[in-house]
Design an enzyme around this catalytic site. Structure first.
Site, mmCIF file in Angstrom:
data_model
loop_
_atom_site.group_PDB
_atom_site.id
_atom_site.type_symbol
_atom_site.label_atom_id
_atom_site.label_comp_id
_atom_site.label_asym_id
_atom_site.label_seq_id
_atom_site.Cartn_x
_atom_site.Cartn_y
_atom_site.Cartn_z
ATOM 1 N N CYS A 73 0.905 -1.343 -0.208
ATOM 2 C CA CYS A 73 -0.482 -0.347 0.254
ATOM 3 C C CYS A 73 1.113 0.847 -0.043
ATOM 4 C CB CYS A 73 -0.516 0.037 0.800
ATOM 5 S SG CYS A 73 -2.373 1.249 1.350
ATOM 6 N N CYS A 184 -0.621 3.725 -6.275
ATOM 7 C CA CYS A 184 -1.748 3.024 -5.338
ATOM 8 C C CYS A 184 -2.253 2.036 -6.213
ATOM 9 C CB CYS A 184 -2.748 3.949 -5.265
ATOM 10 S SG CYS A 184 -4.290 3.289 -3.971
HETATM 11 N N1 DGL Z 1 -4.034 0.233 -1.967
HETATM 12 C C1 DGL Z 1 -3.938 1.511 -1.073
HETATM 13 C C2 DGL Z 1 -2.294 2.466 -2.499
HETATM 14 O O1 DGL Z 1 -1.458 1.640 -2.423
HETATM 15 C C3 DGL Z 1 -5.132 2.603 -0.920
HETATM 16 C C4 DGL Z 1 -5.153 3.485 -0.434
HETATM 17 C C5 DGL Z 1 -6.455 3.998 -0.006
HETATM 18 O O2 DGL Z 1 -7.299 3.114 0.573
HETATM 19 O O3 DGL Z 1 -6.882 4.996 -0.068
HETATM 20 O O4 DGL Z 1 -2.197 3.753 -1.795
#
Ligand code: DGL
Length: 257
Positions: A73, A184
């Protein structure tokens, strides 16, 4: 040699894009995927709150015996990676960063687009990478408004999602970008829509999945943590949400394979 699992953690479904890379490349490694789910999206939460969720998550993966953890993440990495490494020095922890460096090194137009969450774009590491590699390159930053929610709802192919993608991608292309960095881990699930919006225009989309997989491999070697060749890998999915969410994580992981 170590047959314990590798842990991956994300706010929700996004880190499954990294899970897929690891599963594809590391055929005999067991993986435990933790998709928080209860507190998703993280994108506009404050840093302290994300640190708390991330600490609780990595602790759970370590309690389950993980030999290495990938914070799959970008947002949690931006907010908490130093804190996590200081709190859990006993295992290697890999973070996710937008692929700014390769993008800045290979742009021909001199303009690179980066789509990420609000929190990631404010992260110290992002800003320092930008100042290190972004010299002479114009970097157009954009928040993927509604992208995470669309992926969480399995709405990647809906017209409303395509409109959201268009709203973010068109101004980046209009600014002259020839590379768009997906900063993301949820966004690779939107790659099909993003590429449809780009159409025939000469714009490349890149993410960090493969680079992270390579980093994991080099740490497995460095710490002598690779699973035995005859290890039969186990796949486990965990969440702080409910059983329904856990089942959706599992389905999304294997979807369209
Ligand atoms: N998968 C997360 C990232 O890489 C998502 C962030 C979120 O939950 O807004 O930033």
């Amino acid at each position: 040699m170590n047959n314990n699992p590798i842990g991956l953690y994300d706010s929700g479904f996004g880190g499954l894009s990294v899970w897929r890379e690891l599963r594809r490349a590391l055929l005999n490694e067991s993986l435990i995927y933790l998709g928080d789910g209860k507190h998703c999206p993280y994108g506009s939460l404050d840093e302290q709150t994300i640190k708390e969720y991330a600490t609780q998550s990595v602790q759970l993966l370590i309690d389950r015996g993980c030999k290495l953890v990938v914070v799959a993440c970008n947002t949690a990495t931006a907010a908490a990676i130093s804190h996590l490494r200081a709190t859990f020095p006993q295992i290697p922890i890999v973070g996710l960063e937008p692929a700014i460096k390769p993008a800045c090194m290979s742009t021909r137009s001199g303009v690179v687009g980066v789509i990420a969450t609000e929190r990631s774009l404010k992260g110290e590491k992002f800003l320092s990478t930008l100042s290190r590699y972004g010299e002479g390159v114009k970097v157009v930053k954009a928040v993927g408004e509604g992208f995470v929610e669309a992926v969480e709802a399995n709405m990647e192919e809906s017209p409303s999602t395509e409109q959201k993608v268009r709203d973010v991608v068109e101004p980046i292309i209009a600014a002259g970008a020839d590379i768009i960095v997906l900063g993301c881990t949820h966004y690779p699930f939107l790659r099909g829509v993003i590429e449809r919006v780009i159409g025939k225009r000469d714009v490349r989309v890149i993410d960090s999945g493969e680079a992270v997989e390579k980093r994991v491999e080099s740490l497995l070697d460095e710490y002598n943590l690779r699973a035995a060749e005859d290890n039969i890998p186990q796949m486990e999915f965990l969440t702080f949400a409910d059983d329904d969410y856990r089942e959706r994580l599992r389905l999304k992981a294997y979807d369209k394979e």
